[in-house]
Design an enzyme around this catalytic site. Structure first.
Site, PDB file in Angstrom:
ATOM      1  N   LYS A  83       9.089   6.688  -5.972  1.00  0.00           N
ATOM      2  CA  LYS A  83      10.246   5.985  -5.410  1.00  0.00           C
ATOM      3  C   LYS A  83      10.229   4.545  -5.922  1.00  0.00           C
ATOM      4  O   LYS A  83       9.222   3.840  -5.768  1.00  0.00           O
ATOM      5  CB  LYS A  83      10.135   6.009  -3.882  1.00  0.00           C
ATOM      6  CG  LYS A  83      11.437   6.096  -3.144  1.00  0.00           C
ATOM      7  CD  LYS A  83      11.134   6.347  -1.660  1.00  0.00           C
ATOM      8  CE  LYS A  83      12.392   6.431  -0.841  1.00  0.00           C
ATOM      9  NZ  LYS A  83      12.091   6.474   0.595  1.00  0.00           N
TER      10      LYS A  83
HETATM   11  O1  G3P Z   1      13.312   6.346   3.739  1.00  0.00           O
HETATM   12  C1  G3P Z   1      14.476   5.672   3.500  1.00  0.00           C
HETATM   13  C2  G3P Z   1      15.454   5.664   4.644  1.00  0.00           C
HETATM   14  O2  G3P Z   1      15.704   6.956   5.075  1.00  0.00           O
HETATM   15  C3  G3P Z   1      15.116   4.697   5.740  1.00  0.00           C
HETATM   16  O3  G3P Z   1      15.897   4.907   6.875  1.00  0.00           O
HETATM   17  O4  G3P Z   1      16.191   4.588   9.306  1.00  0.00           O
HETATM   18  O5  G3P Z   1      14.775   2.961   8.021  1.00  0.00           O
HETATM   19  O6  G3P Z   1      17.251   2.995   7.757  1.00  0.00           O
HETATM   20  P1  G3P Z   1      16.032   3.789   8.049  1.00  0.00           P
END
Ligand code: G3P
Length: 217
Positions: A83
């Site tokens: 990533k």
């Molecule tokens: O892993 C990336 C993404 O899904 C993060 O989500 O909930 O931290 O905005 P969030």
């Protein structure tokens, strides 16, 4: 649509993987910090528990160090996906890693123009962050539709991985919009099963069956 789980909690991931419905996992530095434990050991356990792609994020800011981190992460298991952030350095690293045969997931995507660049860099996955756009008063699902249109216009093979999912409706709408994958927090994944009419309907069927006095086995 492929279902990925957005978590670095090995115990929770193993439990969700037992459903047989999980196609992969995404992690990020915040999820790794929340789960605790050694990063590489955590990745080894996740990769053993889930056969599909497991995204592990680099933390360097310059291309050369990203490349070194990405190559090291890929030694953990064959199903590791590197990533990288959607920055000029990240996309340069993406292009080189993909040319070397290391699949990349370009993360922190908040615009269709950014997604176009990630596809040009040959990314295997692009991760538009729906929930964070919605939190910011913008249209997360609209971004998925825009990226779908652009990728289809030019036959880009980069897969749209809907990320920052907050609700079951996000999952439904991402599927309608043509996302190739959605990465879903474990609690939201469990909520996908739920409907009150399923519960009340099953209760009624079981009550009526019991009244017949019969058994199947
Ligand atoms: O892993 C990336 C993404 O899904 C993060 O989500 O909930 O931290 O905005 P969030």
């Amino acid at each position: 649509m492929q279902i990925f789980i957005d978590s670095a909690d090995v115990k929770e991931l193993k439990a969700v993987a037992e459903t047989g419905l999980v196609d992969g996992v995404t992690t990020n530095p915040s999820l790794v910090a929340k789960a605790g434990g050694d990063f590489f050991e955590t990745l080894r356990q996740i990769c053993a528990a889930v056969p599909g792609p497991v995204s592990a994020e680099v933390v360097a800011q310059d291309t050369e160090t990203m490349l070194a981190e990405g190559r090291k992460l890929r030694t953990v298991a064959d199903n590791i996906v590197v990533k990288v952030p959607l920055t000029p350095a990240g996309l340069r690293a993406c292009k080189t890693l993909e040319q070397e045969g290391h699949p990349c997931n370009v993360t922190l995507c908040f615009s269709a123009a950014q997604a176009l660049l990630a596809a040009k860099a040959g990314a295997t996955f692009i991760s538009p962050f729906l929930g964070r756009l919605d939190d910011n008063g913008q249209d997360g699902m609209g971004l998925i539709r825009e990226i779908r249109a652009i990728y289809d216009n030019y036959d880009f093979q980069t897969q749209i991985l809907a990320a920052s999912i907050r609700t079951a409706n996000h999952v439904r709408d991402a599927a309608i919009a043509g996302a190739d994958c959605a990465t879903i927090p474990p609690a939201v994944f469990r909520s996908l099963y739920k409907h009150v009419l399923t519960d009340t309907g099953l209760d009624a069927f079981l009550k009526d069956w019991k009244a017949t006095g019969q058994t199947i086995l």
